[in-house]
Design an enzyme around this catalytic site. Structure first.
Site, PDB file in Angstrom:
ATOM      1  N   ARG A 160       2.288   4.673   5.366  1.00 38.88           N
ATOM      2  CA  ARG A 160       3.696   4.994   5.626  1.00 38.88           C
ATOM      3  C   ARG A 160       3.909   6.039   6.721  1.00 38.88           C
ATOM      4  NH1 ARG A 160       6.680   6.983   2.274  1.00 38.88           N
ATOM      5  NH2 ARG A 160       8.593   5.898   2.821  1.00 38.88           N
ATOM      6  N   TYR A 187       6.117   4.476   9.649  1.00 37.95           N
ATOM      7  CA  TYR A 187       7.470   4.949   9.930  1.00 37.95           C
ATOM      8  C   TYR A 187       7.669   6.440   9.730  1.00 37.95           C
ATOM      9  CZ  TYR A 187       7.569   2.088   5.590  1.00 37.95           C
ATOM     10  OH  TYR A 187       7.262   1.426   4.432  1.00 37.95           O
ATOM     11  N   CYS A 218     -10.458   5.366  12.449  1.00 41.14           N
ATOM     12  CA  CYS A 218     -10.608   5.453  13.895  1.00 41.14           C
ATOM     13  C   CYS A 218      -9.313   5.046  14.575  1.00 41.14           C
ATOM     14  CB  CYS A 218     -11.744   4.566  14.360  1.00 41.14           C
ATOM     15  SG  CYS A 218     -13.252   5.487  14.375  1.00 41.14           S
ATOM     16  N   TYR A 223       4.423   1.715  -2.276  1.00 44.36           N
ATOM     17  CA  TYR A 223       4.015   1.291  -0.918  1.00 44.36           C
ATOM     18  C   TYR A 223       2.803   2.071  -0.411  1.00 44.36           C
ATOM     19  CZ  TYR A 223       8.599  -0.681  -1.550  1.00 44.36           C
ATOM     20  OH  TYR A 223       9.672  -1.348  -2.083  1.00 44.36           O
TER      21      TYR A 223
HETATM   22  C1  LIG Z   1      11.939  -3.996  -0.810  1.00 43.27           C
HETATM   23  C2  LIG Z   1      12.979  -4.614  -1.628  1.00 43.27           C
HETATM   24  C3  LIG Z   1      13.377  -4.027  -2.830  1.00 43.27           C
HETATM   25  C4  LIG Z   1      12.856  -2.690  -3.303  1.00 43.27           C
HETATM   26  O1  LIG Z   1      13.171  -1.673  -2.445  1.00 43.27           O
HETATM   27  P1  LIG Z   1      12.937  -0.156  -2.905  1.00 43.27           P
HETATM   28  O2  LIG Z   1      13.339   0.639  -1.711  1.00 43.27           O
HETATM   29  O3  LIG Z   1      11.480  -0.014  -3.206  1.00 43.27           O
HETATM   30  O4  LIG Z   1      13.773   0.080  -4.100  1.00 43.27           O
HETATM   31  C5  LIG Z   1      14.309  -4.683  -3.598  1.00 43.27           C
HETATM   32  N1  LIG Z   1      14.824  -5.880  -3.216  1.00 43.27           N
HETATM   33  C6  LIG Z   1      14.450  -6.482  -2.074  1.00 43.27           C
HETATM   34  C7  LIG Z   1      15.038  -7.773  -1.725  1.00 43.27           C
HETATM   35  C8  LIG Z   1      13.534  -5.866  -1.235  1.00 43.27           C
HETATM   36  O5  LIG Z   1      13.185  -6.457  -0.087  1.00 43.27           O
END
Ligand SMILES: *Cc1c(COP(=O)(O)O)cnc(C)c1O
Length: 431
Positions: free
Chosen positions: A327, A331, A358, A387
């Site tokens: 992460r 981002y 690396c 994540y």
């Molecule tokens: C990624 C995603 C979520 C979960 O998002 P969070 O930020 O982890 O709560 C829920 N619904 C859809 C359709 C997503 O793509």
């Protein structure tokens, strides 16, 4: 960012009731440690939030945030539903014996095989993302008596960001139907397919959202469309799925809302809009991922090398990095960390924490303060439950870390650390 941790008499950090330095002795590093009581608490904040308001709801854990058999078993125990976005995530749900009627399938490019598997296992709902989904489902349902509940995923033209939201007339997104033109066409096509039972609409407006305004705007947009469809032929949505994206605290800069507050805001707005157009109140579904697991875990690393560049930066390197937490590189995500075996020491050493991959971009934390660090110290990084492991890779042929669940002061290994045999298991000889 250490509200879930304390310090014991040895000066060690205690997480979920256990000395984390002892955990690294038992399970090695890098190590993901989840506080299962916190996972349950997060889940119940949503579930109870709806119950208290007397609203029919499904809280679907977005399993992409962290999917493993043990995690899905906990989700099942807490009465959650489950979002999957691939055959692999669906397979994991099957292995966890998750009730299939509470599984929802997402994806912007679902394959025929994925859809077939979803139909075979009679999952609860398929979220239709595009016309290709409709065409494949039409083909797969053609000579069976099967039926499948579906939602239409739309992009309401609202992009929610951490602290604000942007109204975009035409959303530039790979997901879903645009609300102006495509959604109506999808609706017409789905109505023609005998096996599909259209339950309502779905939208997901973003991630790590700290305000409710974006959700409220989205609900207003969805209701404009639902009102049209009701006028046209009496269609009433029995489900409104408002996605996930509820923000959590990574560092002290983040100020998330109590999870119940999101629920209250969604329920209020849906009630208001349904009433305004004379529509019956639908079930409300949500899909939190990060807000269920994100702040329930830490990652533990061992510190190795140091590089001090006077007047520039002190680099402190850990035995993991972008392979277990991409992460920051992906981002610019921010994290807080402490030295777990020096939890009482004053933080006097300015440094940046580097991974061991690396790749110059493999930096975990820029410009933080730690106690004076030495090789062998244990770094604990907070809020790594979402994540992190689920995006782990084998870059540089690093084996993926182990995952431990802690509950009632007991640590249980729930994902084994990979070995080099695992890492090379699919390699075939060419000599
Ligand atoms: C990624 C995603 C979520 C979960 O998002 P969070 O930020 O982890 O709560 C829920 N619904 C859809 C359709 C997503 O793509």
């Amino acid at each position: 960012m250490s509200e879930l941790s304390t310090v014991n008499e040895k000066g060690h950090m205690v997480f979920a009731g256990l000395d984390v330095v002892s955990l690294t002795k038992e399970f090695q590093t890098p190590l993901f440690v989840y506080n299962v009581e916190k996972i349950r608490k997060n889940a119940q904040a949503f579930v109870e939030g709806f119950k208290r308001l007397g609203i029919k709801a499904q809280v679907a854990y977005a399993s992409k945030a962290f999917s493993s058999v043990a995690m899905l078993q906990v989700a099942k125990q807490e009465g959650l539903s489950l979002d999957v976005v691939s055959q692999g995530e669906l397979y994991t749900a099957i292995k966890a014996d998750f009730p299939m009627d509470k599984v929802h399938l997402h994806g912007n490019n679902k394959s025929r095989d994925e859809l077939r598997m979803a139909l075979e296992h009679k999952i609860g709902c398929i979220v239709i993302d595009n016309f290709h989904d409709i065409a494949l489902l039409k083909e797969l349902l053609v000579d069976a008596d099967e039926t499948m509940d579906v939602l239409i995923r739309v992009t309401p033209g609202i992009e929610a960001h951490t602290h604000d939201y942007i109204l975009t007339g035409n959303e530039d997104s790979k997901f879903g139907f645009d609300l102006k033109n495509q959604a109506k066409q999808a609706y017409e096509e789905i109505k023609q397919i005998k096996g599909l039972r259209l339950k309502g609409l779905h939208c997901h407006i973003g991630s790590q959202i700290f305000e409710t305004d974006g959700f409220i705007m989205a609900i207003k947009r969805l209701y404009e469309v639902l009102a049209d469809w009701y006028k046209a032929d009496g269609f009433q949505a029995s489900v409104l799925n408002l996605g996930g994206g509820f923000g959590i605290r990574y560092t002290d800069e983040d100020e998330p809302l109590p999870l119940e507050n999101y629920v209250g805001a969604l329920v209020d707005e849906v009630t208001l809009e349904a009433h305004k157009y004379g529509l019956s109140l639908p079930e409300i579904w949500i899909e939190p991922g990060r807000a269920i697991v994100g702040d329930a875990a830490i990652t533990l690393y061992e510190i190795g090398s140091k590089k001090e560049i006077p007047h520039v930066r002190n680099y402190v390197a850990i035995d993991g990095g972008m392979t277990d937490n991409i992460r920051p590189a992906l981002y610019q995500a921010k994290y807080d960390a402490v030295i777990a075996n020096k939890a009482n020491h004053p933080k006097t050493y300015p440094c940046s924490i580097a991974g061991k991959c690396c790749e110059s971009g493999d930096m975990l934390i820029y410009d933080t303060l730690l106690p004076e660090v030495e090789p062998g110290d244990i770094l604990a990084v907070f809020s790594t439950g979402a994540y992190g492991y689920s995006m782990a890779s084998h870059y540089n042929r690093f084996p993926k870390p182990a995952v431990v669940f802690v509950e009632n002061n007991k640590a249980t290994l729930v994902v084994k650390r990979e070995t080099y045999v695992d890492v090379t298991q699919n390699d075939l000889s060419y000599e």
